[in-house]
Design an enzyme around this catalytic site. Structure first.
Site, PDB file in Angstrom:
ATOM      1  N   TRP A 129      38.409  45.997  45.868  1.00  7.83           N
ATOM      2  CA  TRP A 129      39.070  44.933  45.092  1.00  7.83           C
ATOM      3  C   TRP A 129      39.514  45.470  43.747  1.00  7.83           C
ATOM      4  O   TRP A 129      40.624  45.184  43.280  1.00  7.83           O
ATOM      5  CB  TRP A 129      38.159  43.715  44.928  1.00  7.83           C
ATOM      6  N   ASP A 151      37.281  40.000  37.305  1.00  5.20           N
ATOM      7  CA  ASP A 151      37.355  39.348  38.613  1.00  5.20           C
ATOM      8  C   ASP A 151      35.929  38.917  38.963  1.00  5.20           C
ATOM      9  O   ASP A 151      35.084  39.748  39.272  1.00  5.20           O
ATOM     10  CB  ASP A 151      37.902  40.357  39.639  1.00  5.20           C
ATOM     11  N   LYS A 153      33.896  31.869  47.638  1.00  6.93           N
ATOM     12  CA  LYS A 153      32.533  32.376  47.698  1.00  6.93           C
ATOM     13  C   LYS A 153      31.526  31.410  47.068  1.00  6.93           C
ATOM     14  O   LYS A 153      30.612  30.993  47.733  1.00  6.93           O
ATOM     15  CB  LYS A 153      32.431  33.764  47.056  1.00  6.93           C
TER      16      LYS A 153
HETATM   17  C1  LIG Z   1      37.013  37.973  48.133  1.00  8.31           C
HETATM   18  C2  LIG Z   1      37.360  38.756  46.910  1.00  8.31           C
HETATM   19  C3  LIG Z   1      38.693  38.962  46.508  1.00  8.31           C
HETATM   20  C4  LIG Z   1      39.874  38.499  47.331  1.00  8.31           C
HETATM   21  O1  LIG Z   1      40.100  37.189  47.133  1.00  8.31           O
HETATM   22  P1  LIG Z   1      41.374  36.459  47.804  1.00  8.31           P
HETATM   23  O2  LIG Z   1      41.214  35.080  47.273  1.00  8.31           O
HETATM   24  O3  LIG Z   1      41.212  36.565  49.287  1.00  8.31           O
HETATM   25  O4  LIG Z   1      42.590  37.146  47.330  1.00  8.31           O
HETATM   26  C5  LIG Z   1      38.915  39.632  45.329  1.00  8.31           C
HETATM   27  N1  LIG Z   1      37.906  40.104  44.583  1.00  8.31           N
HETATM   28  C6  LIG Z   1      36.619  39.939  44.947  1.00  8.31           C
HETATM   29  C7  LIG Z   1      35.528  40.476  44.085  1.00  8.31           C
HETATM   30  C8  LIG Z   1      36.311  39.262  46.117  1.00  8.31           C
HETATM   31  O5  LIG Z   1      35.029  39.094  46.494  1.00  8.31           O
END
Ligand SMILES: *Cc1c(COP(=O)(O)O)cnc(C)c1O
Length: 356
Positions: free
Chosen positions: A99, A166, A190
């Site tokens: 990511w 993020d 999540k």
């Molecule tokens: C799941 C995740 C993403 C991707 O998220 P999307 O909403 O599918 O684009 C990005 N960063 C982290 C840390 C994640 O766990």
């Protein structure tokens, strides 16, 4: 049979969130209509939006001068939107996984990117330490929880520059000092809501400085000005997010949630560390995620991995298969997962060990 939900994302929601969402799909706010078929500009939905934003701010103790946005496009769109809006000349990024690398790739489209450290040399199974961030960057970006590898940065870094993070997979699992950040973002699927909404916490006066002409929808200022109602927002996921936020408040807030999450993670890591068969993929205890626990079979038991998945699934343990980049197993212990599920998993692990 009772199911225990260890999926990494989309992932377990609180029962309260699911029940309230189900009710609203049938009849929303006593309107005699489903939430799926009413205007996002109705006063009933406006109230949902307002309360979701205010609870979000309350739970994370977000100071004055910040906005909370609910957008579409997932965290992945934020990988591009962040540098588009915030990168003037140079930004620092920490590479702790897939990511983070995706965020780096997008940032390079908009300016100079200084990758200050990477843990790629060991398939991202640790958090880099001993790096410095140049003082002349527009921001330092990091991924707080690396969902795929099970590493986590659980303390706000002290880098002497403005930060962007993020926090897709560990938001609301600890208190955060928001004042150190210009922006925090994450996909909701999540710890917050069903997939389809992305949260953004942004410092208002950090916006409008990129010098770029931005497409309207990709400009944070558009969404700040219109309170996430510039166009039709993801109505149902925002409704569900509000239910989760209510549930978090009821639990006692992020300090209480953090204690619960730490207890769950300790329980599972202890079971792994004391087993003859399993081993955690993240060796340094301080780098271990309390959200995603990654583990594999020791080399001498490697051929039992698929039978363990079968064995555990037959006992109601869902979503344990590790990400293909790591293999083995990943148990995601998000906020909504009860300790009971962690205990059930450790029992199944013991039972499997005994029978092999
Ligand atoms: C799941 C995740 C993403 C991707 O998220 P999307 O909403 O599918 O684009 C990005 N960063 C982290 C840390 C994640 O766990």
């Amino acid at each position: 049979m009772k199911k225990h939900n260890f999926y990494a994302g989309p992932s377990i929601m609180s029962q309260f969130t699911i029940d309230e969402t189900a009710k609203a799909v049938k009849d929303f706010a006593d309107m005699g209509l489903s939430i799926l078929e009413i205007s996002h500009r109705s006063k009933q939905f406006q109230a949902v939006m307002d309360e979701a934003i205010s609870l979000f701010k309350y739970l994370l103790d977000i100071p004055q001068g910040y906005s909370v946005l609910f957008l579409g496009g997932g965290a992945s769109l934020q990988f591009a939107m962040v540098p588009m809006n915030m990168l003037k000349t140079k930004a620092a990024y920490l590479d702790t996984g897939v990511w983070a690398s995706k965020a780096i790739k997008e940032a390079k489209l908009f300016g100079e990117v200084d990758v200050v450290a990477s843990s790629k040399d060991k398939n991202y199974n640790y958090i880099p330490k001993d790096y410095t961030v140049p003082s002349d960057v527009d921001y330092f970006h990091y991924t707080s929880n690396n969902t795929i590898y099970g590493t986590e940065i659980r303390k706000d870094p002290e880098m002497g520059v403005r930060m962007i993070s993020d926090m897709s997979s560990d938001i609301f699992s600890r208190p955060v000092d928001i004042s150190k950040y210009d922006l925090i973002y994450g996909g909701a699927q999540k710890n917050l809501a069903p997939a389809g909404v992305t949260f953004v916490i942004v410092k208002d006066d950090a916006l409008g400085k990129s010098g770029r002409v931005l497409p309207t929808m990709l400009n944070y200022e558009t969404h700040v000005k219109k309170d996430s109602m510039f166009n039709t927002p993801p109505v149902l996921p925002i409704f569900s997010a509000l239910q989760t936020l209510k549930y978090y408040k009821e639990l006692g807030g992020v300090e209480v949630i953090e204690k619960m999450d730490v207890a769950k993670a300790d329980c599972l890591y202890n079971a792994i560390d004391s087993s003859k068969m399993f081993v955690a993929t993240v060796p340094n205890h301080e780098d271990r995620s309390i959200m995603n626990v990654c583990f594999v079979m020791k080399p001498e038991y490697k051929d039992l991995e698929s039978s363990f998945i079968e064995f555990a699934t037959a006992r109601g343990m869902m979503g344990l298969k590790g990400h293909r980049d790591v293999g083995g197993f990943r148990a995601s212990l998000y906020n909504a997962l009860p300790m009971e599920s962690v205990k059930a998993l450790t029992e199944v692990m013991k039972e499997f060990e005994k029978s092999h």
